[in-house]
Scaffold this active site. Structure first.
Site, PDB file in Angstrom:
ATOM      1  N   HIS A   1      -5.753  -4.065   4.591  1.00 18.64           N
ATOM      2  CA  HIS A   1      -7.170  -3.775   4.335  1.00 18.64           C
ATOM      3  C   HIS A   1      -7.848  -4.918   3.599  1.00 18.64           C
ATOM      4  O   HIS A   1      -7.254  -5.586   2.755  1.00 18.64           O
ATOM      5  CB  HIS A   1      -7.343  -2.434   3.615  1.00 18.64           C
ATOM      6  CG  HIS A   1      -6.837  -2.345   2.209  1.00 18.64           C
ATOM      7  ND1 HIS A   1      -7.623  -2.661   1.125  1.00 18.64           N
ATOM      8  CD2 HIS A   1      -5.644  -1.940   1.708  1.00 18.64           C
ATOM      9  CE1 HIS A   1      -6.918  -2.446   0.010  1.00 18.64           C
ATOM     10  NE2 HIS A   1      -5.715  -2.017   0.336  1.00 18.64           N
TER      11      HIS A   1
ATOM     12  N   ASP B   1      -4.970  -6.466  -4.316  1.00 19.02           N
ATOM     13  CA  ASP B   1      -4.943  -5.256  -3.476  1.00 19.02           C
ATOM     14  C   ASP B   1      -6.254  -5.251  -2.679  1.00 19.02           C
ATOM     15  O   ASP B   1      -7.264  -4.845  -3.210  1.00 19.02           O
ATOM     16  CB  ASP B   1      -4.805  -4.022  -4.377  1.00 19.02           C
ATOM     17  CG  ASP B   1      -4.800  -2.728  -3.591  1.00 19.02           C
ATOM     18  OD1 ASP B   1      -4.727  -2.764  -2.358  1.00 19.02           O
ATOM     19  OD2 ASP B   1      -4.902  -1.670  -4.237  1.00 19.02           O
TER      20      ASP B   1
ATOM     21  N   GLU C   1     -10.324   1.116   3.073  1.00 19.12           N
ATOM     22  CA  GLU C   1      -9.044   1.767   2.737  1.00 19.12           C
ATOM     23  C   GLU C   1      -9.154   2.496   1.410  1.00 19.12           C
ATOM     24  O   GLU C   1      -8.664   3.616   1.260  1.00 19.12           O
ATOM     25  CB  GLU C   1      -7.933   0.713   2.679  1.00 19.12           C
ATOM     26  CG  GLU C   1      -6.514   1.291   2.630  1.00 19.12           C
ATOM     27  CD  GLU C   1      -5.946   1.454   1.227  1.00 19.12           C
ATOM     28  OE1 GLU C   1      -4.828   1.957   1.103  1.00 19.12           O
ATOM     29  OE2 GLU C   1      -6.624   1.116   0.225  1.00 19.12           O
ATOM     30  N   GLU C   2      -9.829   1.865   0.464  1.00 21.70           N
ATOM     31  CA  GLU C   2      -9.898   2.445  -0.891  1.00 21.70           C
ATOM     32  C   GLU C   2     -10.745   3.717  -0.926  1.00 21.70           C
ATOM     33  O   GLU C   2     -10.710   4.457  -1.905  1.00 21.70           O
ATOM     34  CB  GLU C   2     -10.442   1.417  -1.896  1.00 21.70           C
ATOM     35  CG  GLU C   2      -9.617   0.146  -2.017  1.00 21.70           C
ATOM     36  CD  GLU C   2      -8.245   0.350  -2.647  1.00 21.70           C
ATOM     37  OE1 GLU C   2      -7.921   1.489  -3.022  1.00 21.70           O
ATOM     38  OE2 GLU C   2      -7.497  -0.638  -2.739  1.00 21.70           O
TER      39      GLU C   2
ATOM     40  N   ASP D   1       0.567  -4.071   2.330  1.00 20.68           N
ATOM     41  CA  ASP D   1      -0.346  -3.779   1.215  1.00 20.68           C
ATOM     42  C   ASP D   1       0.297  -4.256  -0.091  1.00 20.68           C
ATOM     43  O   ASP D   1       1.288  -4.980  -0.081  1.00 20.68           O
ATOM     44  CB  ASP D   1      -0.623  -2.260   1.193  1.00 20.68           C
ATOM     45  CG  ASP D   1      -2.006  -1.928   0.639  1.00 20.68           C
ATOM     46  OD1 ASP D   1      -2.427  -2.584  -0.324  1.00 20.68           O
ATOM     47  OD2 ASP D   1      -2.644  -0.986   1.137  1.00 20.68           O
TER      48      ASP D   1
ATOM     49  N   HIS E   1      -6.134  -2.319  -9.171  1.00 23.91           N
ATOM     50  CA  HIS E   1      -7.308  -1.497  -9.475  1.00 23.91           C
ATOM     51  C   HIS E   1      -7.809  -1.764 -10.898  1.00 23.91           C
ATOM     52  O   HIS E   1      -8.186  -0.840 -11.628  1.00 23.91           O
ATOM     53  CB  HIS E   1      -7.031  -0.002  -9.268  1.00 23.91           C
ATOM     54  CG  HIS E   1      -6.856   0.353  -7.815  1.00 23.91           C
ATOM     55  ND1 HIS E   1      -7.380   1.493  -7.260  1.00 23.91           N
ATOM     56  CD2 HIS E   1      -6.256  -0.295  -6.793  1.00 23.91           C
ATOM     57  CE1 HIS E   1      -7.088   1.536  -5.979  1.00 23.91           C
ATOM     58  NE2 HIS E   1      -6.392   0.460  -5.678  1.00 23.91           N
TER      59      HIS E   1
HETATM   60 ZN    ZN Z   1      -4.259  -1.396  -1.143  1.00 22.89          ZN
END
Ligand code: ZN
Length: 338
Positions: free
Chosen positions: A59, A167, A194-195, A217, A305
């Site tokens: 992603h 990420d 994706e998130e 990922d 994140h």
């Molecule tokens: Zn990810």
């Protein structure tokens, strides 16, 4: 360094254009065709159209913020995408395509009541301050619906890299390297949103209708002193993390077994994703049409994140090698996958 470029691009979920354009430029001379679908996924194909169809998915989107309202005093309200209030206070943010910087406002210590000093603010107590004093001034610079993300520079120290959006720009990097350096007939898919819930992968999976899917990922890494007896997360420099299962998918046993065997035969370090939480694009792709045998391979990264993550170039190189050799093996055993 391409990883630096990828890390510093802006591409919050739903706003992946800058990342997509960068990737297109990198791979355009190395693929047989490339399309951008209605939703924003970038699907590149390399090699003859033969079975089994192997879909690789990484992603493009990252966590960040969407502006939801402008207050009278020029402060910006926002919606967080994949981020908790714990990691945002007093962090710098930047808006794509605009030379506008801001900070996530937090009351200074002098203004906090004693009970406030002990707690983390609720999301609706937070705001982004771009240094203006009125709604009119703010709206000349930023509109509701604009996105911003952390203003974090990339750094490298030996094999260790520091930066934002690992990420999953690391996953995008892995796919780009496979395209450029190897001749593997696959569908290389750079997905959106994706998130927000694996949205892009679902649509791309339907279009490609693969027999095999490999989600590439990152996964949370880290060891905390208080958890010394519970080494639950993959560690840096111990190789890519292979998933047995997570919250979104139980990975295909035969396919995952082939990948583990490939790592063992070639002395490539690997570890297992732990605990079995989280989800990746495989969570949607494995449910497409008749079902798709799926596996998940991740680069461990600390503090995903958040404004800054840490990862290891050694793990990334090992993942590229493992994917190349595993895909070659999958292709020689095509009859197993139809
Ligand atoms: Zn990810």
């Amino acid at each position: 360094m391409m990883l630096k470029r990828l890390s510093e691009l802006y591409g919050v979920s739903g706003d992946e254009e800058e990342v997509r354009n960068f990737i297109k430029l990198q791979i355009k001379d190395d693929v047989d065709d490339m399309i951008e679908d209605a939703y924003g996924n970038l699907i590149a194909r390399k090699g003859k159209k033969k079975l089994p169809k192997i879909m690789l998915a990484a992603h493009m989107d990252e966590v960040g913020f969407m502006i939801t309202a402008v207050e009278k005093n020029g402060l910006l309200r926002f919606r967080s995408i994949g981020i908790l209030p714990q990691v945002v206070l007093a962090k710098r943010v930047a808006f794509r395509n605009k030379d506008i910087k801001g900070v996530i406002g937090a009351k200074p210590v002098h203004q906090l009541k004693p009970e406030e000093q002990k707690s983390i603010p609720e999301p609706d107590q937070l705001f982004i301050d771009i240094g203006v004093s009125s709604k009119e001034e703010a709206e000349k610079l930023v509109q509701v619906g604009d996105y911003c993300t952390f203003d974090t520079r990339f750094r490298r120290q030996g094999n260790t890299i520091f930066g934002k959006a690992f990420d999953n720009r690391v996953g995008c990097y892995v796919l780009i390297q496979l395209i450029k350096n190897y001749d593997l007939p696959c569908y290389y898919t750079f997905t959106v949103q994706e998130e927000l819930g694996l949205m892009g992968a679902r649509i791309a999976g339907y279009r490609i209708d693969p027999q095999i899917a490999l989600a590439v990922d990152t996964t949370a890494s880290g060891k905390w002193p208080t958890e010394k007896d519970l080494p639950q997360y993959p560690e840096l420099n111990k190789g890519p993390a292979i998933s047995i299962a997570d919250r979104s998918v139980i990975c295909d046993k035969e396919l995952t077994g082939l990948i583990i065997k490939t790592a063992q035969e070639n002395s490539i370090p690997y570890q297992f994703k732990r605990p079995m939480i989280g989800g990746t694009d495989a969570g949607e792709i494995h449910l497409v049409k008749r079902g798709v045998k799926s596996a998940v391979l991740c680069t461990p990264a600390r503090y995903i994140h958040s404004p800054l993550s840490i990862a290891s170039l050694k793990d990334i190189e090992a993942l590229i090698k493992l994917l190349n050799l595993s895909i070659k093996k999958i292709l020689t055993r095509g009859e197993l996958w139809n």
